[in-house]
Structure formats: C-alpha cells, structure tokens
Enzyme design. Structure first.
Site, PDB file in Angstrom:
ATOM      1  N   THR A  64      45.472  21.265  40.602  1.00 50.40           N
ATOM      2  CA  THR A  64      44.177  22.062  41.044  1.00 50.40           C
ATOM      3  C   THR A  64      44.331  22.353  42.863  1.00 50.40           C
ATOM      4  OG1 THR A  64      42.949  20.164  41.397  1.00 50.40           O
ATOM      5  CG2 THR A  64      42.571  21.281  39.396  1.00 50.40           C
ATOM      6  N   ASP A 110      35.443  27.537  44.145  1.00 46.58           N
ATOM      7  CA  ASP A 110      34.244  27.078  44.530  1.00 46.58           C
ATOM      8  C   ASP A 110      34.360  26.378  45.568  1.00 46.58           C
ATOM      9  OD1 ASP A 110      32.377  28.097  42.281  1.00 46.58           O
ATOM     10  OD2 ASP A 110      33.537  26.346  41.153  1.00 46.58           O
ATOM     11  N   HIS A 145      47.456  25.770  41.111  1.00 46.12           N
ATOM     12  CA  HIS A 145      46.265  26.632  41.373  1.00 46.12           C
ATOM     13  C   HIS A 145      46.208  27.046  42.660  1.00 46.12           C
ATOM     14  CE1 HIS A 145      44.337  24.402  37.683  1.00 46.12           C
ATOM     15  NE2 HIS A 145      45.274  24.371  37.525  1.00 46.12           N
ATOM     16  N   GLU A 179      46.627  19.399  33.100  1.00 44.69           N
ATOM     17  CA  GLU A 179      46.098  19.697  34.710  1.00 44.69           C
ATOM     18  C   GLU A 179      45.709  18.239  35.557  1.00 44.69           C
ATOM     19  OE1 GLU A 179      43.316  22.970  35.067  1.00 44.69           O
ATOM     20  OE2 GLU A 179      42.163  21.681  36.320  1.00 44.69           O
ATOM     21  N   GLN A 181      29.864  11.494  34.068  1.00 43.36           N
ATOM     22  CA  GLN A 181      30.616  12.302  34.899  1.00 43.36           C
ATOM     23  C   GLN A 181      30.882  13.669  33.989  1.00 43.36           C
ATOM     24  OE1 GLN A 181      34.695  11.432  34.276  1.00 43.36           O
ATOM     25  NE2 GLN A 181      35.108  11.607  36.386  1.00 43.36           N
ATOM     26  N   ALA A 209      38.134  36.606  41.689  1.00 36.28           N
ATOM     27  CA  ALA A 209      39.788  36.427  41.404  1.00 36.28           C
ATOM     28  C   ALA A 209      40.457  37.571  41.289  1.00 36.28           C
ATOM     29  CB  ALA A 209      39.594  35.581  40.022  1.00 36.28           C
ATOM     30  N   GLN A 237      37.570  27.577  30.713  1.00 34.00           N
ATOM     31  CA  GLN A 237      36.649  26.332  30.850  1.00 34.00           C
ATOM     32  C   GLN A 237      36.540  25.448  29.596  1.00 34.00           C
ATOM     33  OE1 GLN A 237      35.813  23.953  32.733  1.00 34.00           O
ATOM     34  NE2 GLN A 237      35.245  25.650  34.246  1.00 34.00           N
ATOM     35  N   HIS A 264      45.496  23.243  26.857  1.00 35.43           N
ATOM     36  CA  HIS A 264      45.647  22.802  28.135  1.00 35.43           C
ATOM     37  C   HIS A 264      44.378  21.604  28.273  1.00 35.43           C
ATOM     38  CE1 HIS A 264      46.105  23.309  32.532  1.00 35.43           C
ATOM     39  NE2 HIS A 264      45.013  23.107  32.687  1.00 35.43           N
ATOM     40  N   SER A 293      49.924  21.577  27.726  1.00 32.06           N
ATOM     41  CA  SER A 293      50.048  21.565  29.201  1.00 32.06           C
ATOM     42  C   SER A 293      48.761  20.695  29.948  1.00 32.06           C
ATOM     43  CB  SER A 293      49.803  23.020  29.857  1.00 32.06           C
ATOM     44  OG  SER A 293      48.527  23.567  29.439  1.00 32.06           O
ATOM     45  N   LYS A 327      40.734  40.830  35.543  1.00 29.73           N
ATOM     46  CA  LYS A 327      41.605  40.303  36.231  1.00 29.73           C
ATOM     47  C   LYS A 327      42.926  40.457  35.345  1.00 29.73           C
ATOM     48  CE  LYS A 327      39.071  36.219  35.566  1.00 29.73           C
ATOM     49  NZ  LYS A 327      38.398  34.797  35.856  1.00 29.73           N
ATOM     50  N   PHE A 367      30.064  17.508  35.314  1.00 27.80           N
ATOM     51  CA  PHE A 367      30.720  18.583  35.143  1.00 27.80           C
ATOM     52  C   PHE A 367      30.173  19.750  34.364  1.00 27.80           C
ATOM     53  CE2 PHE A 367      35.045  15.646  35.291  1.00 27.80           C
ATOM     54  CZ  PHE A 367      34.753  15.438  36.548  1.00 27.80           C
TER      55      PHE A 367
HETATM   56  C1  LIG Z   1      41.393  26.685  34.054  1.00 27.86           C
HETATM   57  C2  LIG Z   1      40.574  26.545  35.356  1.00 27.86           C
HETATM   58  C3  LIG Z   1      41.151  26.116  36.265  1.00 27.86           C
HETATM   59  C4  LIG Z   1      40.192  25.937  37.588  1.00 27.86           C
HETATM   60  N1  LIG Z   1      40.928  25.365  38.801  1.00 27.86           N
HETATM   61  C5  LIG Z   1      40.234  25.444  39.751  1.00 27.86           C
HETATM   62  C6  LIG Z   1      40.824  24.936  41.069  1.00 27.86           C
HETATM   63  O1  LIG Z   1      41.936  24.526  41.038  1.00 27.86           O
HETATM   64  N2  LIG Z   1      40.255  25.060  42.285  1.00 27.86           N
HETATM   65  C7  LIG Z   1      38.801  25.295  42.010  1.00 27.86           C
HETATM   66  O2  LIG Z   1      38.376  25.313  43.199  1.00 27.86           O
HETATM   67  N3  LIG Z   1      38.307  25.751  41.050  1.00 27.86           N
HETATM   68  C8  LIG Z   1      38.777  26.033  39.921  1.00 27.86           C
HETATM   69  N4  LIG Z   1      38.400  26.257  38.725  1.00 27.86           N
HETATM   70  C9  LIG Z   1      36.719  26.720  38.916  1.00 27.86           C
HETATM   71  C10 LIG Z   1      36.805  28.011  39.276  1.00 27.86           C
HETATM   72  O3  LIG Z   1      37.111  28.379  40.582  1.00 27.86           O
HETATM   73  C11 LIG Z   1      35.179  28.456  39.262  1.00 27.86           C
HETATM   74  O4  LIG Z   1      34.630  28.518  37.933  1.00 27.86           O
HETATM   75  C12 LIG Z   1      34.656  29.659  40.259  1.00 27.86           C
HETATM   76  O5  LIG Z   1      33.225  29.689  40.119  1.00 27.86           O
HETATM   77  C13 LIG Z   1      35.186  31.045  39.351  1.00 27.86           C
HETATM   78  O6  LIG Z   1      36.349  31.327  39.677  1.00 27.86           O
HETATM   79  P1  LIG Z   1      37.268  32.418  38.692  1.00 27.86           P
HETATM   80  O7  LIG Z   1      38.404  32.585  39.108  1.00 27.86           O
HETATM   81  O8  LIG Z   1      36.644  32.507  37.234  1.00 27.86           O
HETATM   82  O9  LIG Z   1      36.150  33.592  39.347  1.00 27.86           O
HETATM   83  P2  LIG Z   1      35.832  35.131  39.146  1.00 27.86           P
HETATM   84  O10 LIG Z   1      36.692  35.588  37.885  1.00 27.86           O
HETATM   85  O11 LIG Z   1      35.977  35.995  40.415  1.00 27.86           O
HETATM   86  O12 LIG Z   1      34.428  35.151  38.442  1.00 27.86           O
HETATM   87  C14 LIG Z   1      33.345  34.513  39.274  1.00 27.86           C
HETATM   88  C15 LIG Z   1      32.037  35.116  38.794  1.00 27.86           C
HETATM   89  O13 LIG Z   1      32.011  36.427  39.690  1.00 27.86           O
HETATM   90  C16 LIG Z   1      31.976  37.514  38.353  1.00 27.86           C
HETATM   91  N5  LIG Z   1      32.726  38.459  38.868  1.00 27.86           N
HETATM   92  C17 LIG Z   1      34.201  38.451  38.710  1.00 27.86           C
HETATM   93  N6  LIG Z   1      34.585  39.688  39.219  1.00 27.86           N
HETATM   94  C18 LIG Z   1      33.692  40.435  39.662  1.00 27.86           C
HETATM   95  C19 LIG Z   1      33.602  41.808  40.083  1.00 27.86           C
HETATM   96  N7  LIG Z   1      35.025  42.441  40.712  1.00 27.86           N
HETATM   97  N8  LIG Z   1      32.572  42.214  40.567  1.00 27.86           N
HETATM   98  C20 LIG Z   1      31.061  41.584  40.364  1.00 27.86           C
HETATM   99  N9  LIG Z   1      31.203  40.265  39.834  1.00 27.86           N
HETATM  100  C21 LIG Z   1      32.492  39.631  39.360  1.00 27.86           C
HETATM  101  C22 LIG Z   1      32.329  36.740  37.022  1.00 27.86           C
HETATM  102  O14 LIG Z   1      31.690  37.139  36.121  1.00 27.86           O
HETATM  103  C23 LIG Z   1      31.681  35.362  37.385  1.00 27.86           C
HETATM  104  O15 LIG Z   1      30.420  35.222  37.176  1.00 27.86           O
HETATM  105  C24 LIG Z   1      38.890  26.399  37.395  1.00 27.86           C
HETATM  106  C25 LIG Z   1      38.379  27.032  36.451  1.00 27.86           C
HETATM  107  C26 LIG Z   1      39.309  27.166  35.349  1.00 27.86           C
HETATM  108  C27 LIG Z   1      38.526  27.716  33.764  1.00 27.86           C
END
Ligand SMILES: Cc1cc2nc3c(=O)[nH]c(=O)nc-3n(C[C@H](O)[C@H](O)[C@H](O)COP(=O)(O)OP(=O)(O)OC[C@H]3O[C@@H](n4cnc5c(N)ncnc54)[C@H](O)[C@@H]3O)c2cc1C
Length: 278
Positions: free
Chosen positions: A41, A101, A69, A10, A204, A115, A168, A258, A8, A157, A208
């Site tokens: 994204t 973020d 996303h 992105e 770059q 999430a 990641q 991916h 896939s 999740k 990242f």
């Molecule tokens: C495949 C992929 C695609 C991505 N696409 C995008 C995108 O389109 N747009 C964008 O802005 N970013 C994107 N990101 C980056 C992502 O949004 C960041 O890494 C962000 O900081 C964390 O998102 P997450 O969904 O993993 O968060 P979470 O799963 O919420 O985790 C974030 C942090 O909080 C902690 N945590 C999680 N749940 C809890 C809880 N219930 N209580 C306490 N702590 C908790 C986790 O351990 C982690 O340290 C992507 C990342 C990946 C791997």
C-alpha cells in the site's frame, strides 16, 4: 470445470526494523501458496511514500512479483512521473492505481482529483508498460452520490486503460455478484478480483468497515461482539466465515482472490488451507 483462482496478498510498508522482520517472515510463510503477486500500500504522507518503494524492491529482490500501490491525491505529476521511472528502471511492471485518502482527512489536491486521471496519466507517460489494477466498490464508495454514478466512475478508470480491478472488502457476497452483473450489463469484461479481509479483531474491523463503507451484517456484528476479549474464539469463527465466503466466490468462478493480510500470515493461511485451491 472451474479454473482455480490465483491468490495475491496485500501488505503495508513496515515502519520499524521489527516490522520489517515480521513482514519477511509473513512473506516467506505465504509463499507456499504461490501467490500471483504481493502488493504494497501507499500512504499519502512523505516518508511512507519512500517506504512503499523500499518494501516493493525488497520483495522483488527475494524473487517475487511485487506490485506497488500508487495514490495520486496529494502527488504532483512530476512526482508520479519520477516514481513511474524508478519502478520501470527496476523492472516493476504492475501497479495498483488509486486516488487515495489523505491520513488527515483533508483533501489536498495537487494535480489529480480522481483515479481515472492517474490511469490516463500513466498510460500517456508509459504506454503499455504497466499492468494497472484499480479499486472497485461492490457496496459503493462512501463518497458516491448514487450507486449508478459510482459504477460510471468505476468504468471511467477502465476506459482510461486499467487492466482489471480489486474490490474493497465485503461480507455480503450478493453485493459482489450484483456488482459483477451490473458491470457485465455495461460490457465491462475485465477481471474484478474480490478483496478479502480476514477477521482478526472486532474493534479494528469495525473501524475499517465504517471508514470504507463496507457493511458488517447484523448477524456477523452481533456474533463477533459476543466473543468480547476472547480473540482465539473470534479468530476461529472468523476463519470459518471467511473460508465460506471465499469458497462461494470460488464456486462462482472468480479469477483470483486478493487478501488484505495486515502483514500477518497465520489467519490467512488457515483460510486458504480450507479452500478448494490447494
Ligand atoms: C484494492 C484497494 C487498494 C487500496 N490501496 C490504497 C493505498 O495503498 N493507499 C491509500 O491511500 N488508499 C488505498 N485504498 C483506498 C482508496 O484510496 C480510497 O477508497 C479512496 O477514497 C478512493 O480511491 P479510488 O482510487 O477508488 O478513487 P476514485 O476512483 O477516484 O473514486 C473516488 C470517489 O470519487 C468518485 N469519482 C471517481 N471519478 C470521478 C470523476 N471523474 N468525477 C466525479 N466523481 C468521481 C467515485 O465515485 C468515488 O466516490 C485502496 C482501496 C482498494 C479497494
């Protein structure tokens, strides 16, 4: 015999007309690999949200599986509800659900903190309509207090109703294998697809990697630095390294791969042609 993994790709939503035509070309070049889906994204900023939606619909109109996303960090429940409805109405049934973020770095929490809350909300609102992927971090999320906490949070999740995860990017393949082993010990048996970043440009990539907590091993960093401004040689070397990484993952039996394309097709195509996929 090992089942060949699917691929896939992105993309980020292009911001200009030139970007749109470049993306169209990229999509058409990558279609030769029969991708399972193309994902787009989501930026937390206002107009970027709309551009994700527009890009997803255009990809779908071209007859491909398009996967938006959705990030929740600065969205209200009302906004997410509206977006889910728009996707449902347009027959989009697969999502990547993230916390996200904020570009400014300022965390601007509205209705969701993490999430897992977004995944629960999507399930409450739309039942099983969407196939939901979430993010996984073989080298752990930069904000995680401990490795154990991060894996437990990852499991939240999946327990909330995700169908699988995309990681990641990483260069340490052992980190992915150890992550999978740890998940298996926690009885997680959903597919965890490795996310692969091709090497286009050292500066770059370094930026990242430091933002997302991915390690560039010393040997790789020094080698990439040694190419200086010679981008052609850097990319040739990058294709070799990433092809080897992918081949190791294929031999391990990953369900899919991916690619973070950055809207380019040439380097990714060279990598895929080196693999025992085609
Ligand atoms: C495949 C992929 C695609 C991505 N696409 C995008 C995108 O389109 N747009 C964008 O802005 N970013 C994107 N990101 C980056 C992502 O949004 C960041 O890494 C962000 O900081 C964390 O998102 P997450 O969904 O993993 O968060 P979470 O799963 O919420 O985790 C974030 C942090 O909080 C902690 N945590 C999680 N749940 C809890 C809880 N219930 N209580 C306490 N702590 C908790 C986790 O351990 C982690 O340290 C992507 C990342 C990946 C791997």
């Amino acid at each position: 015999m090992l089942k060949k993994p699917s691929v896939s790709f992105e993309f980020f939503p292009p911001q200009t007309d030139e970007g749109v035509s470049k993306l169209n070309e990229t999509i058409s070049n990558l279609s030769q690999f029969n991708p399972e889906f193309y994902s787009v994204t989501f930026g937390a900023g206002g107009s970027t949200k709309e551009k994700t939606y527009d890009t997803v619909l255009k990809i779908k109109d071209h007859g491909y599986q398009a996967v938006p996303h959705i990030s929740c960090i600065s969205s209200s429940k009302e906004e997410i509800r509206g977006l889910l409805k728009k996707y449902q109405d347009n027959g989009i049934n697969r999502l990547v659900a993230l916390r996200g973020d904020h570009p400014s770095g300022v965390v601007d929490i509205v209705d969701f903190s993490y999430a897992n809350e977004l995944v629960s909300f999507i399930r409450e609102e739309t039942g099983d309509f969407f196939n939901i992927e979430v993010a996984a971090y073989p080298e752990f999320h930069p904000e995680a207090s401990t490795a154990q906490d991060d894996i437990n949070n990852f499991k939240r999740k999946l327990d909330a109703g995700a169908n699988g995860a995309i990681t990641q990017f990483f260069f340490n393949v052992d980190a992915y294998f150890k992550f999978i082993e740890e998940c298996q010990r926690k009885n997680i048996d959903l597919p965890i697809t490795p996310g692969i970043m091709p090497i286009y440009n050292y500066k770059q990539l370094s930026r990242f990697a430091s933002n997302c907590g991915a390690e560039i091993p010393r040997w790789l960093r020094m080698k990439l630095e040694s190419f200086g401004e010679d981008l052609d040689s850097l990319r040739d070397f990058g294709v070799e390294v990433i092809s080897e990484l992918c081949e190791t993952l294929i031999q391990y039996g990953v369900p899919s791969i991916h690619f973070y394309t950055l809207n380019k097709s040439k380097t990714v195509s060279r990598i895929i042609k080196n693999l025992s996929l085609v």
